[in-house]
Every structure is written in C-alpha cells, then in structure tokens.
Design an enzyme around this catalytic site. Sequence first.
Site, PDB file in Angstrom:
ATOM      1  N   GLU A   1       0.836  -1.194   0.000  1.00 54.87           N
ATOM      2  CA  GLU A   1       0.000   0.000   0.000  1.00 54.87           C
ATOM      3  C   GLU A   1       0.873   1.246   0.000  1.00 54.87           C
ATOM      4  O   GLU A   1       2.013   1.231   0.469  1.00 54.87           O
ATOM      5  CB  GLU A   1      -0.919   0.009   1.234  1.00 54.87           C
ATOM      6  CG  GLU A   1      -1.951  -1.103   1.221  1.00 54.87           C
ATOM      7  CD  GLU A   1      -2.850  -1.108   2.442  1.00 54.87           C
ATOM      8  OE1 GLU A   1      -4.066  -1.341   2.273  1.00 54.87           O
ATOM      9  OE2 GLU A   1      -2.347  -0.905   3.558  1.00 54.87           O
TER      10      GLU A   1
ATOM     11  N   CYS B   1       3.514   8.533   0.989  1.00 51.74           N
ATOM     12  CA  CYS B   1       4.108   7.542   1.877  1.00 51.74           C
ATOM     13  C   CYS B   1       4.262   6.259   1.071  1.00 51.74           C
ATOM     14  O   CYS B   1       3.259   5.671   0.637  1.00 51.74           O
ATOM     15  CB  CYS B   1       3.210   7.324   3.092  1.00 51.74           C
ATOM     16  SG  CYS B   1       3.811   6.065   4.245  1.00 51.74           S
TER      17      CYS B   1
ATOM     18  N   CYS C   1       6.857  -6.861   6.459  1.00 45.22           N
ATOM     19  CA  CYS C   1       8.003  -6.326   7.192  1.00 45.22           C
ATOM     20  C   CYS C   1       8.534  -7.414   8.110  1.00 45.22           C
ATOM     21  O   CYS C   1       7.761  -8.178   8.693  1.00 45.22           O
ATOM     22  CB  CYS C   1       7.600  -5.096   8.014  1.00 45.22           C
ATOM     23  SG  CYS C   1       8.993  -4.294   8.871  1.00 45.22           S
TER      24      CYS C   1
ATOM     25  N   CYS D   1       7.461  -5.725  15.041  1.00 42.66           N
ATOM     26  CA  CYS D   1       7.064  -4.857  16.155  1.00 42.66           C
ATOM     27  C   CYS D   1       5.609  -5.166  16.540  1.00 42.66           C
ATOM     28  O   CYS D   1       4.732  -5.171  15.668  1.00 42.66           O
ATOM     29  CB  CYS D   1       7.215  -3.396  15.783  1.00 42.66           C
ATOM     30  SG  CYS D   1       8.909  -2.940  15.321  1.00 42.66           S
TER      31      CYS D   1
ATOM     32  N   CYS E   1       2.515  -2.799  15.376  1.00 43.55           N
ATOM     33  CA  CYS E   1       2.407  -2.370  13.986  1.00 43.55           C
ATOM     34  C   CYS E   1       1.713  -3.444  13.163  1.00 43.55           C
ATOM     35  O   CYS E   1       2.134  -4.603  13.147  1.00 43.55           O
ATOM     36  CB  CYS E   1       3.800  -2.092  13.424  1.00 43.55           C
ATOM     37  SG  CYS E   1       3.799  -1.560  11.699  1.00 43.55           S
TER      38      CYS E   1
ATOM     39  N   GLY F   1       7.246  -2.031   5.373  1.00 41.64           N
ATOM     40  CA  GLY F   1       8.634  -2.440   5.293  1.00 41.64           C
ATOM     41  C   GLY F   1       9.592  -1.574   6.082  1.00 41.64           C
ATOM     42  O   GLY F   1       9.276  -0.453   6.487  1.00 41.64           O
ATOM     43  N   GLU F   2      10.775  -2.129   6.322  1.00 38.48           N
ATOM     44  CA  GLU F   2      11.901  -1.427   6.941  1.00 38.48           C
ATOM     45  C   GLU F   2      12.844  -1.032   5.809  1.00 38.48           C
ATOM     46  O   GLU F   2      13.528  -1.884   5.213  1.00 38.48           O
ATOM     47  CB  GLU F   2      12.592  -2.352   7.949  1.00 38.48           C
ATOM     48  CG  GLU F   2      14.008  -1.959   8.342  1.00 38.48           C
ATOM     49  CD  GLU F   2      14.156  -0.541   8.868  1.00 38.48           C
ATOM     50  OE1 GLU F   2      14.992   0.215   8.319  1.00 38.48           O
ATOM     51  OE2 GLU F   2      13.425  -0.186   9.816  1.00 38.48           O
TER      52      GLU F   2
ATOM     53  N   SER G   1      13.104   6.413   6.966  1.00 36.14           N
ATOM     54  CA  SER G   1      12.962   6.069   8.380  1.00 36.14           C
ATOM     55  C   SER G   1      13.500   4.669   8.644  1.00 36.14           C
ATOM     56  O   SER G   1      13.593   3.843   7.739  1.00 36.14           O
ATOM     57  CB  SER G   1      11.492   6.139   8.803  1.00 36.14           C
ATOM     58  OG  SER G   1      10.751   5.087   8.203  1.00 36.14           O
TER      59      SER G   1
ATOM     60  N   HIS H   1      10.476   5.369  19.822  1.00 39.83           N
ATOM     61  CA  HIS H   1       9.299   4.899  20.562  1.00 39.83           C
ATOM     62  C   HIS H   1       9.537   4.601  22.039  1.00 39.83           C
ATOM     63  O   HIS H   1       8.575   4.411  22.781  1.00 39.83           O
ATOM     64  CB  HIS H   1       8.659   3.684  19.898  1.00 39.83           C
ATOM     65  CG  HIS H   1       8.343   3.886  18.445  1.00 39.83           C
ATOM     66  ND1 HIS H   1       7.719   5.028  17.979  1.00 39.83           N
ATOM     67  CD2 HIS H   1       8.575   3.103  17.362  1.00 39.83           C
ATOM     68  CE1 HIS H   1       7.577   4.935  16.662  1.00 39.83           C
ATOM     69  NE2 HIS H   1       8.095   3.789  16.261  1.00 39.83           N
TER      70      HIS H   1
ATOM     71  N   CYS I   1       0.077   5.899   9.942  1.00 40.70           N
ATOM     72  CA  CYS I   1       1.284   5.176  10.333  1.00 40.70           C
ATOM     73  C   CYS I   1       0.936   3.938  11.147  1.00 40.70           C
ATOM     74  O   CYS I   1       0.166   4.011  12.104  1.00 40.70           O
ATOM     75  CB  CYS I   1       2.195   6.083  11.171  1.00 40.70           C
ATOM     76  SG  CYS I   1       2.863   7.478  10.246  1.00 40.70           S
TER      77      CYS I   1
END
Length: 412
Positions: free
Chosen positions: A133, A146, A153, A157, A160, A214-215, A247, A272, A392
């Site tokens: 997306e 974005c 991913c 986490c 998420c 994704g990272e 990021s 975080h 996010c």
Amino acid sequence: MTATPETPTRTQVRPKTEGWTQKKDAEGRPLLQFASPKRGKPPVHLADLSPAQRVEKVTELGMPGFRAAQLEKHYFVHGTHDPAAMTDLPAAGREEFVHGMLPPLLTEVRRLQTDRGDTIKFLWKLHGGALVESVLMRYPGRITLCVSSQAGCGMNCPFCATGQAGLTRNMSAAEIVAQVVRANRVIAEGQLGDPREFGHEGERVSNIVFMGMGEPLANYARVMQAVRVMVDKKHGLGMSARGITISTVGLVPAIRKLSDEGIPVTFALSLHAPDDELRDEMIPVNSRWKVDEALDAAREYFEKTGRRVSIEYALIKDMNDHGWRADLLGEKLNARGRGWVHVNPIPLNPTPGSVWTASTRAAQDEFVRRLEAHGIPTTIRDTRGKDIDGACGQLVATEADQDAAQATPAEV
C-alpha cells in the site's frame, strides 16, 4: 542520565500482541527477518538501471541509445508506460521495445479516499501477487506520498499491523519508484482535487516518506537506487533530496552507511522508547542495537550531512507516554549536543485486533512540555488517513484485500 521512573501515578502497560501471535525464534525471542525470502523477482525496468545501463539495454533491444532519454521523459515526466502514447518512437516494434524497457509493475487493486478528498490510500498488486500500500496526502503547500519498500516487514514490532504477517519480499527499486509515478498521474488527472483549485497545474508529489510497508534500511540497495532516480534531475524525477525522508527502527550499520551516501535526505529514527527495558519489548531489533547505539548513529548522520534528524515516537497510552520517559529522552538527546534533532510524537493509530490506544490529550501535552523544557524542538505529528486505515502503522494486506487482488487482472 539522571531521569528515573517517577512515583507511579499511572499503570505501566507491557507490550504484547493483541489478536495475533508474534513469530519467535528457537530461543523464544521475536523473530527478525533481514533477508528477503526467495520469491519471483519482477522484470528489470528502466528505473532499476543507471543511465548508462539504460542506454546499453536500449541498444541490446535494437534501438539507438538516444531512445533511452525519450523513454525517461515519457515515464518520469508524463508518467506513462503505454506504447500508444509514445508517438515519437518508430511504430515498428514499438510495443515490444517499450514493454522490454517499461514492463508494468503495479496493478491497482483498490483505492480508498477520505471524505475531504485530501488523502488516498492505494492497494497495489506486485509481480508474483504480493500486496503493498501507499498513501497520497495533500497538505498546504506540498503533496506527500508515503511509499512502501517491502511487501510486509520483518521487524516484528508488536504494535504495527504491517509486521503481523512477516516479510513477503523486498520490492525492486522500480516498484518503489512506480508508486511515485502512478501518484503523479493521479494528481495530474485531478483525483486529489482539481490542481487549479487546490494548487496549480503541473503539480506533482513534492515529498516522499519511506514510512509505508517495510523497513527501508533492510532493503538498502534497492531503496537507495530508488532515491537516486527520485533526485536525478536529468534522468529521473528531479525531486529535492531534502523532501525525501528515510525512516528506520534502528539498523545501526545501515544508518552509518546512509551517512556516507552524499545524498542529503531527511533521516528519521523510529525510537518509541528511550529506555532499553521497554524498547527491547516494543522494537525487537533493539536486541541487536540498543537505544544509545541508535542515537549515536543518528547523531553521526547529522554530523556528516548537516541535516537535522527526526525522532519518531508513537505515543501509546500508559506504555511509553510517561513524563519521566520524556525527561530521559530529552537528556539523552542533549547529551549528544544541541540543535541536531527534532522529535515528532505520534498519537498511536489503532490497528485491527489491538486494544492499545493513543495517549490522552493531557499525557500528550505533558510529554511535549517536558521535551520542550529540555530545549528539544517537538511537534505532534498530524496523522492522515486514520478513517481509511492509511495512517502510520495501519498498513496491512487484509483477507478482503487478498480476495480483491485475486479478482484483479494484472495490468499490461
């Protein structure tokens, strides 16, 4: 560091998954996936290649090298891979040539738009059927996209949605760039509001944030190739590097590598939590690189590029929004100097199946007040797209998305 937990006035919620089971390794630790699973690769596309490589491939396909520049203009400026629109190319063999250089990469499965019309979430089907997306957002004076860099991913986490299914595969550089090209077409067609009313004709995406699925730094080479295409004024999209934000949850070696690229993108660290005890539970990669290591690498990025670093901080009620944590964060940032960092607290966006929620307004205000008391520039993030699950941490391919994708034929 002098900040210590204050006398508890609120409970301490511990991170845990809600509605899904976190993948664990043989030792019972949250599983981290750095390598992309071996799946079918998308076809090589013009945007995967350097300008010199594009000329080489064009000649391999039997065309003179100058045709590469024509294709660049059609794709990056006009946003098309349709051979019928390329009347400056010879008709004989045009279709085969164009598809050889500009194979279709994204099939739009569906789009959702907010009632105000200023935010659109796209669901794309990739080569091999993977789903990703991207979210297009109009702000006063800019248009931000974005983008996703991976299908799924591997950072796992617990708060998420994207990480719930793990990593499907890395996206190619061209698949990343294609999200921008397609968004520019949508803007030009007036689907983000009439450009003559809201902006001006010829509007395009002005800002990119690698904060979709994704990272980004786990797909380093392809992300950087995509960035080079985005900023290339002669052979690419001609965007400003300063309008591109990359990021990471804290892949320290890759942060240091990014510092040496010589491309002054904005760097954002998704922190975080300022204390390892909590961050170990919230961000599994903290088991590899601790808070202080990530902050040291972020400071190094500032020193080498002169670009102020953003610290992203999802505020979660009774988990990481305690005032003493704001003090600890302020102290850790100031211990590395002044003027190098900006904090973006982000009220948590709820995800399906999770009982976690955003901090109260009072807790948000107190968190900001304490950071500002330390002299840290702080701005609550204006999140967009919550009502279409486009904010996010909300990007995830649902069962309904999978069903819709199967019913959507691939674009040609």
